[in-house]
Motif scaffolding. Sequence first.
Motif, PDB file in Angstrom:
ATOM      1  N   GLU A  46     -36.939  14.166 -33.933  1.00 21.54           N
ATOM      2  CA  GLU A  46     -36.538  13.365 -32.742  1.00 21.54           C
ATOM      3  C   GLU A  46     -37.944  13.114 -31.625  1.00 21.54           C
ATOM      4  N   GLU A  49     -35.265  15.363 -26.226  1.00 23.50           N
ATOM      5  CA  GLU A  49     -34.234  16.025 -25.731  1.00 23.50           C
ATOM      6  C   GLU A  49     -32.890  14.833 -25.500  1.00 23.50           C
ATOM      7  N   LYS A 230     -34.551  22.019 -27.848  1.00 25.47           N
ATOM      8  CA  LYS A 230     -35.183  21.485 -28.068  1.00 25.47           C
ATOM      9  C   LYS A 230     -35.572  21.628 -29.776  1.00 25.47           C
ATOM     10  N   VAL A 255     -37.121  18.543 -31.748  1.00 25.04           N
ATOM     11  CA  VAL A 255     -37.785  17.854 -31.021  1.00 25.04           C
ATOM     12  C   VAL A 255     -39.622  17.779 -30.372  1.00 25.04           C
ATOM     13  N   LYS A 257     -42.663  15.460 -30.125  1.00 23.70           N
ATOM     14  CA  LYS A 257     -43.202  14.329 -28.639  1.00 23.70           C
ATOM     15  C   LYS A 257     -45.105  13.919 -29.231  1.00 23.70           C
TER      16      LYS A 257
END
Length: 553
Positions: A46, A49, A230, A255, A257
């Motif tokens: 993902e 969050e 996360k 998570v 990024k």
Amino acid sequence: MKLKKSWVLALVLSVMAAVLVACGGGGDTSKDSVNKSSKKEVSLMESAEIPSMDSKKGTDGVSFTAQNTVFEGLYYLDKDDKVQPGVAKADPEVNADQTVYTIKLRDDAKWSNGTPVTANDFVYSWRKIVDPKTAAEYAVIFSGVVKNATQITAGEMKPEELGVKAIDDTTLEVTLEQPVPYFHSLLTFPTFYPQNEEYVEKQGTDYAKDSDHMIYNGAFTMKGWTNTSKSWSYEKNDKYWNKGDIKLDKINLEVIKDPGSAVNLYTTGKLDRATLSGDYAKQKQNDKDFTSNLDAFVYFLKFNQKLDGKQTIFANENVRKAIATVINKETMVDTVLANGSQPIDGLVPAKFTFNPKTQEDFRKESGDLITYDKAKAQEYWKKAKQELGQDNITIEFLGDDQEFSKKMSEYIQNELETSLDGLKVNIKTVPYKSRLKLDETQQYELQLSRWGPDYQDPSTFLGVFETTSSYNRSSYSNPEYDKLLKEAATTLATQPEARWNNLLKAEKILISDDTAIAPLYQNGVAALQNPKMSGFVSHLFGAPYSYQWITIK
């Protein structure tokens, strides 16, 4: 100040270097199924969050995807974005004037604690959403749609007067203000999900603060999630009415990024799907694991015309037009994103809605409303500075901590500063959830923002910028624009072609005439995906993704 071509070249080289480091020179990324256990499970990523798991409070794509995984409404979107019965037993029965929907619920729909899902679960949830005490941002989606919702959210009527009632445990009746052409598809949206009154009231303020303070009625339950997690997981819900069609036992979420980290985790067998952008996407385009698609999210620059009660420079039309026409969107999507995204010169995306008579795509029919034109942008800017009486202007540009957002912010900063004389752009990077909060409280000047459709109709985009919309958050207002949208929602609701023409006119006012926002691109999603995994579904509206059809060999 650096030349634009030099900046782009530097960006490309830096990203390429990161790719080579992360991937050990870019070796073969094909892989077998992640070796976990005898259970069927996959690992996904993902981008941020989860801001909220409470269906009364979700407002963003990350939250909606998570809620869509563990909850189910009356209807859901299938793999082809067709509306299918979920908790409902069949399609609604609709009265002659298209204002009363009677919906029968299936007998075998249950919450994960074994409690039946009843019509009252919808009544309770919907009333809570429109209750001003809840302060639900998405209460606006009920306004002008479900009877009395507008008056209730304004504090003029009681939540109990909302046009929804439980005839019995398995029969729900919904009364609308007027015919709503897209209401059936709207019922798939997460804000319309049910909540069990007894359970939610017992939890009080603890409800949905973590995965241990929720019960679920969707294909999966949630494990190991808190408000700041996360990583978390979804496990097959044995109480789900259609559990026989769910092939996975578990989904692991993390998570991630940084796209370099995503690629690394994929190549080392720790992810079954890794989202790509920039040169990571370019480098992997010929891999057999590579996949891409165009979704219906539209990214744009949002101009705040009033901050803390005072007009900003973005109240000036020439400032808005200068910024909207100075950014080379073609170079941006090819160089910075490289994930299949397409430049857009309007707000309503392509391949999303179609003329009810001719079936022509709204985007094609509406046309290119504001295009890249550096010379014209500089003319606008010169006029703006004269009108403002300023030679040097500094603006704060709000972005978030997702990697693509950082790269986009840097590119846009460079475009503005190198092409508009006397402009200084200071980037303010905050966590994803913090950006949403700053947007909600209208504490920004210029912002990189996006909008994803709640239902399949142009009004889901255009309605955001009505004067009274709680999602406007830019102080933009145009009475003619409001009038066109109001007519589309009321007097023209049963006149499809006239309604369509109103929406076309409204988009022209918003973008071409007023330039209330600066459209940038329609989002593309590129990814590396385990060839043994299938059934990962993207949606054009509503929740961005569905996981319930995923299978792994």
